[in-house]
Scaffold this active site. Sequence first.
Site, short mmCIF file in Angstrom:
data_model
loop_
_atom_site.label_atom_id
_atom_site.label_comp_id
_atom_site.label_asym_id
_atom_site.label_seq_id
_atom_site.Cartn_x
_atom_site.Cartn_y
_atom_site.Cartn_z
N SER A 131 -18.09 7.26 -15.08
CA SER A 131 -19.46 6.99 -15.65
C SER A 131 -18.32 5.20 -16.95
O SER A 131 -17.67 5.62 -16.76
CB SER A 131 -19.93 7.70 -16.57
OG SER A 131 -20.44 7.52 -16.86
N LYS A 185 -21.05 14.99 -13.38
CA LYS A 185 -21.63 13.83 -13.31
C LYS A 185 -22.69 13.46 -13.44
O LYS A 185 -23.65 12.73 -14.07
CB LYS A 185 -20.64 12.70 -12.30
CG LYS A 185 -21.35 11.39 -12.45
CD LYS A 185 -20.61 10.66 -13.66
CE LYS A 185 -21.45 9.80 -13.77
NZ LYS A 185 -22.09 8.37 -12.41
N HIS A 188 -24.61 14.89 -16.44
CA HIS A 188 -24.61 13.33 -17.47
C HIS A 188 -25.38 12.65 -17.04
O HIS A 188 -25.68 11.78 -18.07
CB HIS A 188 -22.93 12.74 -16.79
CG HIS A 188 -22.19 11.26 -17.28
ND1 HIS A 188 -23.43 10.07 -17.04
CD2 HIS A 188 -22.11 11.18 -18.78
CE1 HIS A 188 -23.04 9.44 -17.51
NE2 HIS A 188 -21.74 9.57 -18.98
N ASN A 189 -25.45 12.69 -15.40
CA ASN A 189 -26.93 11.31 -16.02
C ASN A 189 -27.65 12.50 -16.07
O ASN A 189 -28.59 11.14 -16.41
CB ASN A 189 -26.61 10.51 -14.71
CG ASN A 189 -25.72 10.18 -13.84
OD1 ASN A 189 -24.44 9.74 -14.47
ND2 ASN A 189 -25.63 9.10 -12.87
N GLU A 192 -28.54 11.57 -19.46
CA GLU A 192 -28.56 10.27 -20.16
C GLU A 192 -30.37 9.99 -19.50
O GLU A 192 -30.01 9.02 -20.59
CB GLU A 192 -27.55 9.39 -18.76
CG GLU A 192 -27.50 7.38 -18.50
CD GLU A 192 -26.83 7.12 -17.60
OE1 GLU A 192 -25.93 7.61 -17.24
OE2 GLU A 192 -27.50 6.35 -16.77
P1 NAP Z 1 -22.23 -1.88 -4.46
O1 NAP Z 1 -21.53 -3.09 -6.17
O2 NAP Z 1 -23.44 -1.39 -5.03
O3 NAP Z 1 -20.68 -1.81 -4.13
C1 NAP Z 1 -21.07 -1.10 -2.43
C2 NAP Z 1 -19.61 -1.23 -1.81
O4 NAP Z 1 -20.07 -0.33 -1.02
C3 NAP Z 1 -19.25 -2.77 -1.92
O5 NAP Z 1 -18.18 -2.87 -1.16
C4 NAP Z 1 -19.98 -2.55 -0.19
O6 NAP Z 1 -19.90 -3.27 0.76
C5 NAP Z 1 -19.53 -1.21 0.15
N1 NAP Z 1 -20.17 -0.14 1.94
C6 NAP Z 1 -21.83 0.27 1.13
N2 NAP Z 1 -21.82 0.80 1.93
C7 NAP Z 1 -20.43 0.33 3.53
C8 NAP Z 1 -20.24 1.42 4.14
N3 NAP Z 1 -21.42 1.71 5.32
N4 NAP Z 1 -18.88 1.07 5.16
C9 NAP Z 1 -17.82 -0.19 4.54
N5 NAP Z 1 -18.34 -0.47 2.94
C10 NAP Z 1 -19.42 -0.06 2.50
O7 NAP Z 1 -22.20 -0.14 -6.08
P2 NAP Z 1 -21.20 0.41 -7.20
O8 NAP Z 1 -22.25 -0.14 -8.06
O9 NAP Z 1 -19.85 -0.62 -7.20
O10 NAP Z 1 -21.57 1.06 -6.87
C11 NAP Z 1 -20.43 2.66 -6.24
C12 NAP Z 1 -20.72 4.02 -6.24
O11 NAP Z 1 -20.22 4.07 -7.90
C13 NAP Z 1 -22.01 4.25 -6.17
O12 NAP Z 1 -21.45 5.59 -5.10
C14 NAP Z 1 -22.49 4.14 -7.42
O13 NAP Z 1 -23.89 5.41 -7.46
C15 NAP Z 1 -21.51 4.71 -8.43
N6 NAP Z 1 -21.23 4.20 -9.51
C16 NAP Z 1 -21.93 3.26 -10.00
C17 NAP Z 1 -22.13 3.11 -11.25
C18 NAP Z 1 -22.62 1.05 -12.04
O14 NAP Z 1 -22.74 1.26 -13.52
N7 NAP Z 1 -22.69 0.42 -11.00
C19 NAP Z 1 -21.51 3.88 -12.67
C20 NAP Z 1 -20.87 4.56 -11.74
C21 NAP Z 1 -20.97 5.54 -10.40
P3 NAP Z 1 -20.10 -4.56 1.14
O15 NAP Z 1 -20.20 -5.67 -0.13
O16 NAP Z 1 -18.95 -5.37 1.83
O17 NAP Z 1 -21.01 -4.71 1.51
#
Ligand code: NAP
Length: 475
Positions: A131, A185, A188-189, A192
């Site tokens: 988070s 987690k 937590h959400n 939130e």
């Molecule tokens: P993001 O910016 O949308 O990035 C997603 C990543 O996953 C990209 O690198 C994408 O690659 C890759 N991906 C998606 N599908 C794929 C597949 N089938 N095969 C290979 N690569 C794949 O997402 P993010 O915000 O970093 O979030 C990542 C995780 O952390 C999620 O589970 C999210 O819920 C969690 N999270 C996010 C936050 C936040 O604030 N953003 C906070 C806590 C947790 P490409 O670029 O090649 O599409």
Amino acid sequence: MEKGNQNVFGIYGLGTMGRNLLLNMADHGFPVAGFNRHDDKVTLLKEESKGNSVQGFTDLTEFINSLKSPKTVMLLVTAGKAVDEVITEILPLLKKGDLIIDGGNSHFTDTDRRYKDLKEKGFHFIGMGVSGGEEGARRGPSMMPGGDKHAYQLVKPILETIAAHVNGDPTVAYMGPGSAGHFVKMVHNGIEYALMQLIAETYEVLKKGLHLNNEAIHAVFKQWNDGRLQSFLLEVTRDIFVFKNPGADHLLLDDIKDEAKAKGTGKWTSQVGMDINLPIPTIDIAVSMRDLSKYKTLRVQAAAIYSDTTEMPLEDNPDEYIANLEQAFYFSMVTAYAQGMHLLYKASQEYNYDLELDQIAKIWRGGCIIRAAFLEDIYSAFSTNAKLEHLLLDKSIQSTLKNSLPGIRTIVSDSAKFGMALPAYAASLNYFDAFRSEKMPANLIQAQRDYFGAHTYELIGKVGVFHTEWQSDVS
Ligand code: NAP
């Protein structure tokens, strides 16, 4: 050893979270590597790394070969089937004893399944909630790892280094076996969601009830954030109330549609609460209100039919009213955290997580989205009594909660009187009033169930289960 296999940690998926966590590790001098299937994000990583010890790859074999054994690969990809696809893709390149960490927001039942499957195949697996969003990932997140305890020791030094720190303590700790990390987690959400809904309802009172302009609303949130209500979410809200796009004469907020989206973790929290019969109504209503907001067309029609001109009278003393609102917010915030902690307490028994609630409060004090001054009180309550079942029974919280009752009662009764929807405030108060009821009217529900369905009932002071032929017994 393969040539160049010096990287101590690898991240698969260089989106917002993956890239920033990797840069955070590199900032601390760890040699690390990242992989993304498309090269745009690898290019971005290289641009942002500014000569740090981080390598980026679009070739999976090269990426895995660059890691030191036993290899650690953390996945930060979209939760759901992408996680299974990526695990299937990388497994042939790993050896038994290597560690996979899923750092995304995976559903805890998926984590349990993956944990068992990978264990059978000889791999270590950690499901870890992260988070703090983009900024947290880059500067210091709060992390909730669960699963393989032995394997956690391998990555503990890196995670403790990159986490946020509060009073010198890192905001990461081993949560428990299996899916414990992702479960924590998720809750937590859920909390939130509840806090965000409470802040949104506060905005409703300030704007529609007290007719304050944005500047005055900003001043209220700023003042609150400087006091006992200090929290990351109020900080964010305070800043939103001054943000204008370049050249604009009004807040960006005023141009944003009133339809809230969600990625599902709040809904999962409510679903689990229902599954294990543990009430969390403030979280539930926060999920429902996001859903209701999406029915804009229906809301517009209903507004035309049921428009109500009864407005709250102008306050002679708005400062006094805002003091009531501050109490109401404090009360509901405490209740929302209390519901979340109670869910963790029950889930710990239900799923054998063996959660330490004081440790959870401790790592939520910094780095994460629900960090708040009040988490010190929660930490203190569960540290003083590790067996505490419900936060509202803690001695030191009781008196401040009682003192805030006049405020919450004023706000909720006014909302009913003047037709202002404040369901999270109302749910918090009703939860509290039911929770403090030595006798609830549930005896009548039992009688009704037995009447129409022969579901039986238990009697006060008499052991056993009873059934009555109600119709024949009523003359
Ligand atoms: P993001 O910016 O949308 O990035 C997603 C990543 O996953 C990209 O690198 C994408 O690659 C890759 N991906 C998606 N599908 C794929 C597949 N089938 N095969 C290979 N690569 C794949 O997402 P993010 O915000 O970093 O979030 C990542 C995780 O952390 C999620 O589970 C999210 O819920 C969690 N999270 C996010 C936050 C936040 O604030 N953003 C906070 C806590 C947790 P490409 O670029 O090649 O599409």
